[in-house]
Scaffold this motif. Structure first.
Motif, PDB file in Angstrom:
ATOM      1  N   ASP A 175       9.528  -4.557  16.425  1.00  0.00           N
ATOM      2  CA  ASP A 175       9.875  -4.671  15.007  1.00  0.00           C
ATOM      3  C   ASP A 175      11.341  -4.994  14.775  1.00  0.00           C
ATOM      4  N   ILE A 176      12.227  -4.324  15.512  1.00  0.00           N
ATOM      5  CA  ILE A 176      13.635  -4.514  15.171  1.00  0.00           C
ATOM      6  C   ILE A 176      14.120  -5.897  15.586  1.00  0.00           C
ATOM      7  N   ALA A 179      12.807  -8.039  12.775  1.00  0.00           N
ATOM      8  CA  ALA A 179      13.647  -7.855  11.596  1.00  0.00           C
ATOM      9  C   ALA A 179      14.914  -8.694  11.737  1.00  0.00           C
ATOM     10  N   ASP A 183      16.270 -11.623   9.466  1.00  0.00           N
ATOM     11  CA  ASP A 183      17.594 -11.462   8.866  1.00  0.00           C
ATOM     12  C   ASP A 183      18.541 -12.603   9.209  1.00  0.00           C
ATOM     13  N   GLY A 184      18.097 -13.547  10.025  1.00  0.00           N
ATOM     14  CA  GLY A 184      18.934 -14.720  10.206  1.00  0.00           C
ATOM     15  C   GLY A 184      19.300 -15.094  11.625  1.00  0.00           C
ATOM     16  N   ARG A 193      22.159  -9.508  20.065  1.00  0.00           N
ATOM     17  CA  ARG A 193      22.823  -8.666  19.072  1.00  0.00           C
ATOM     18  C   ARG A 193      22.106  -7.348  18.821  1.00  0.00           C
ATOM     19  N   VAL A 194      20.825  -7.288  19.105  1.00  0.00           N
ATOM     20  CA  VAL A 194      20.083  -6.059  18.804  1.00  0.00           C
ATOM     21  C   VAL A 194      19.523  -5.391  20.063  1.00  0.00           C
ATOM     22  N   VAL A 198      21.097  -1.877  22.038  1.00  0.00           N
ATOM     23  CA  VAL A 198      20.244  -0.692  21.991  1.00  0.00           C
ATOM     24  C   VAL A 198      19.927  -0.197  23.402  1.00  0.00           C
TER      25      VAL A 198
ATOM     26  N   ALA B  85      12.073  -0.545  10.832  1.00  0.00           N
ATOM     27  CA  ALA B  85      12.789  -1.407  11.774  1.00  0.00           C
ATOM     28  C   ALA B  85      14.278  -1.462  11.478  1.00  0.00           C
ATOM     29  N   LEU B  86      14.886  -0.310  11.236  1.00  0.00           N
ATOM     30  CA  LEU B  86      16.343  -0.276  11.093  1.00  0.00           C
ATOM     31  C   LEU B  86      16.958  -0.419  12.482  1.00  0.00           C
ATOM     32  N   TYR B  87      18.176  -0.964  12.535  1.00  0.00           N
ATOM     33  CA  TYR B  87      18.830  -1.121  13.833  1.00  0.00           C
ATOM     34  C   TYR B  87      19.421   0.231  14.219  1.00  0.00           C
ATOM     35  N   PRO B  88      18.887   0.854  15.274  1.00  0.00           N
ATOM     36  CA  PRO B  88      19.239   2.254  15.545  1.00  0.00           C
ATOM     37  C   PRO B  88      20.698   2.447  15.972  1.00  0.00           C
ATOM     38  N   HIS B  89      21.320   1.397  16.494  1.00  0.00           N
ATOM     39  CA  HIS B  89      22.678   1.558  17.010  1.00  0.00           C
ATOM     40  C   HIS B  89      23.733   1.270  15.955  1.00  0.00           C
ATOM     41  N   MET B  90      23.303   0.940  14.738  1.00  0.00           N
ATOM     42  CA  MET B  90      24.277   0.602  13.707  1.00  0.00           C
ATOM     43  C   MET B  90      24.241   1.633  12.583  1.00  0.00           C
ATOM     44  N   PHE B  98      24.052  -6.505   7.998  1.00  0.00           N
ATOM     45  CA  PHE B  98      23.592  -7.363   9.097  1.00  0.00           C
ATOM     46  C   PHE B  98      23.072  -8.739   8.653  1.00  0.00           C
ATOM     47  N   PRO B  99      22.163  -8.795   7.676  1.00  0.00           N
ATOM     48  CA  PRO B  99      21.659 -10.114   7.281  1.00  0.00           C
ATOM     49  C   PRO B  99      22.777 -11.022   6.759  1.00  0.00           C
ATOM     50  N   ARG B 146      18.567  -3.343   2.709  1.00  0.00           N
ATOM     51  CA  ARG B 146      18.829  -4.422   3.656  1.00  0.00           C
ATOM     52  C   ARG B 146      18.042  -5.672   3.260  1.00  0.00           C
TER      53      ARG B 146
END
Ligand SMILES: Nc1ncnc2c1ncn2[C@@H]1O[C@H](COP(=O)(O)OP(=O)(O)OP(=O)(O)O)[C@@H](O)[C@H]1O
Ligand SMILES: [Mg+2]
Lengths: 284, 347
Positions: A175-176, A179, A183-184, A193-194, A198, B85-90, B98-99, B146
């Motif tokens: 999912d992330i 996302a 988001d681009g 980047r993700v 992580v 689906a949030l970015y866990p490290h941010m 982010f977007p 977001r």
């Protein structure tokens, strides 16, 4: 009840707590203590079986350490080990990260089976592989060159680390990434980047682990390298500090201490993440 | 803002027809809900519109432009996932920013836009926290913030409320609806919860087995179901469906009341109802039984509001009635609506 006993305020509990921790610390630190004290002992002190091995019976001396640095090419070996290690870590990351990610995201049974097969290649011991690999090395013209190790070591670091990283990537919800793509970012951008930030624990584990594997390796380093200036620590020390049946214990201990201490410190810093790394790999 | 059109859309996973030929068009600013049982292909349809899944066949148009070959980032959409689906490290701030950063929005304008989005959902206090330090409801708001921060032309939401507890869910549903009204962005919302669908949607798309069963306003799909699937899926308890010799007859449990409880006697169809069991739910009573003389073998559930003060004894037969226009007729074989075929004796 148990919560009350568990509180650190109770003095009796504190004593038990402190005692247990001290015991573990002594257990873990003792080999280092023995190495250090032996490195500074006179040979007569070391050789006399009636002496207590854990104290200085004769005054300490620098002779053994001097002998290590002046009588052998120890500094060179340290340097060799370090740069082979760093290069191997870089190669391992470049190959194992995409491999582990691919395996983690392959849907169905295919990914799992491939992962196991790749891990199995790690289990083939160097004692079997060094004969065919020596043909490869001579074909590549790398005989008696440190580059031979840089080429050969990834053969076991990559499968292991890919498998380890697969465990880390699997627990990251897709999912992330999706996302991030919405988001681009591109898929690759989302990965960089993700996913990578992580899985930083997995990356650290990979780095420390492949570096340790390299510093310990003996068989390949012994068979592919012949000139003493190109030895790594793991080959140089037993070759030069064991002459026939004469062991240069003091210098050997100094050599081992210097080589192992930085790694021990690294492990200490990352021990939590390191363990997390193994359990993630294990249960997933 | 944008319209969305989907033409003959199909998605196969091996032998599974997850989405099996769907045509839809969504108007600008509309709140469309995809409703259906688990596994009917709602998520798959949404993911194809988002560009996360490539369709096997068919076209997707957003704002009149065919987007079949565009990657998700080029579709000007925002999506809220069931898991958030949030970015866990941010931090929350970085999550919302982010977007904007990913799309290279001018740096100086970012803080202000993030603050505005955060204020919209009342999460300014949490900007420095990490997602794991938030409750489910707070995470959901971060995910929404977001999604809105870059002012997308289309919102896609996949069961965004399903991780919340019942109370919070009702609140969040209300907030979501108000919010969508305010910004007026075209929205596609996936849920398998019919109450959510009825409450939120301008129109509801009822799906099953990868196909669209009916599209219409909440009232239309509720009052005028086009087939037995829709009739049996909506409402709790759902519509009574009684299989007769030449057609299936349906009526809603809350429209079948004691004869005397009806306000006017005009156009009523009285029927004898035999009660087997009574369940008191507080706000209503559920009566389980059967139609004594017309469909003796079919189970019927009746929902009597608490405002009807009558005693019902299990085993007894009572005279109930339903308005004639509330009775729906379905083809026995296909399950589609058919013309009325009265089964009762007119009095
Ligand atoms: N990646 C996939 N591979 C194979 N089959 C899939 C895949 N994704 C979905 N399916 C199948 O497609 C069908 C539709 O799935 P989908 O997730 O769209 O259902 P859904 O309506 O969202 O259900 P739910 O309400 O449970 O989320 C299911 O039968 C599912 O098993
Ligand atoms: Mg779904």
């Amino acid at each position: 009840m148990s919560a009350k006993r568990g509180t650190v305020t109770s003095p009796a509990w504190r004593v038990v707590h402190f005692g247990a921790i001290s015991a573990f610390v002594l257990f873990a630190a003792f080999p280092f203590f023995w190495m250090v004290i032996s490195a500074f002992k006179q040979t007569l002190d070391l050789m006399n079986p009636n002496n207590n091995p854990f104290v200085f019976n004769l005054p300490p001396t620098m002779v053994q350490v001097k002998m290590l640095f002046e009588g052998t090419e120890y500094t060179k070996w340290l340097w060799n080990t370090a740069w082979v290690g760093i290069l191997v870590v870089i190669i391992t990351l470049l190959l194992a990260v995409p491999l582990g990610y691919g395996l983690a995201r392959l849907s169905g049974k295919t990914g799992e089976r491939l992962g196991i097969m790749i891990f199995l290649t790690y289990l083939v011991p160097p004692t079997i592989l060094f004969i065919p690999l020596s043909r490869v090395i001579s074909y590549l013209g790398l005989t008696d060159s440190l580059w031979s190790l840089v080429v050969v070591y990834p053969s076991f670091t990559v499968p292991f680390c890919a498998w380890l990283l697969m465990g880390f990537f699997k627990v990251i919800p897709p999912d992330i990434e999706e996302a991030a793509m919405i988001d681009g970012l591109s898929r690759f951008g989302a990965f960089v980047r993700v996913v990578l930030p992580v899985s930083i624990a997995g990356l650290l584990t990979t780095i420390i682990f492949s570096f340790t594997l390299v510093t310990q390796e003996f068989v390949y380093a012994l068979t592919f390298i012949s000139s003493s200036s190109k030895f790594t620590v793991s080959v140089g020390v037993p070759t030069f500090l064991v002459r026939g049946d004469v062991y240069f214990w003091g210098s050997m201990m100094a050599a081992c201490f210097i080589a192992s201490f930085p790694i021990a410190v690294l492990y200490n810093f990352f021990v939590d993440r390191f363990i997390a790394g193994f359990t993630v790999g294990a249960v997933k | 803002m944008a319209t969305v059109t989907v033409r003959q859309l199909e998605k196969r996973f091996g032998d599974v027809h997850a989405v099996d030929g769907i045509d839809l068009s969504i108007q600008e600013g509309e709140f469309l809900v995809l409703l259906g049982p688990s596994g009917c292909g709602k998520t798959t349809l949404l993911r194809m519109i988002a560009g996360l899944e490539r369709q096997t066949r068919g076209d997707i148009l957003i704002g009149g432009q065919v987007v079949n070959d565009l990657p998700p980032r080029a579709r000007k959409i925002a999506m809220v996932f069931q898991s958030y689906a949030l970015y866990p490290h941010m931090s929350v701030y970085d999550n919302i920013a982010f977007p904007l950063k990913a799309q290279g929005v001018e740096k100086r304008s970012i803080p202000e836009r993030v603050e505005r989005a955060a204020a919209m959902f009342g999460i300014e206090r949490f900007l420095k926290r990490k997602p794991r330090e938030l409750s489910g409801g707070e995470r959901q708001r971060v995910a929404l913030a977001r999604a809105v921060v870059r002012e997308p032309s289309l919102f896609l939401l996949d069961e965004p409320l399903s991780n919340l507890d019942a109370k919070l869910r009702t609140l969040a549903r209300d907030e979501l609806k108000q919010f969508q009204r305010r910004i007026g962005t075209t929205t596609i919302y996936v849920t398998h919860d019919q109450i959510e669908a009825m409450g939120l949607g301008d129109r509801i798309v009822v799906m099953s087995g990868g196909k669209v069963r009916q599209v219409g306003s909440p009232q239309e799909v509720y009052d005028e179901p086009e087939d037995t699937f829709v009739a049996g899926f909506l409402g709790s308890p759902p519509m009574n469906l009684l299989r007769g010799d030449n057609c299936t007859v349906g009526f809603r449990p809350e429209r079948f009341l004691p004869l005397l409880a009806h306000e006017s006697q005009e156009g009523l169809v009285p029927l004898w109802f035999r009660i087997d069991r009574v369940e008191d739910l507080g706000s209503a009573r559920l009566l389980y039984g059967s139609l004594h003389d017309t469909f003796p073998n079919e189970k019927v559930i009746v929902s009597v509001p608490f405002t009807v003060h009558m005693d019902f004894t299990p085993g007894e037969v009572y005279e109930f009635a339903v308005k004639e226009k509330e009775i729906k007729f379905f083809d026995k074989e296909t399950g589609r609506r058919t013309e009325p075929r009265p089964f009762w004796v007119r009095r």
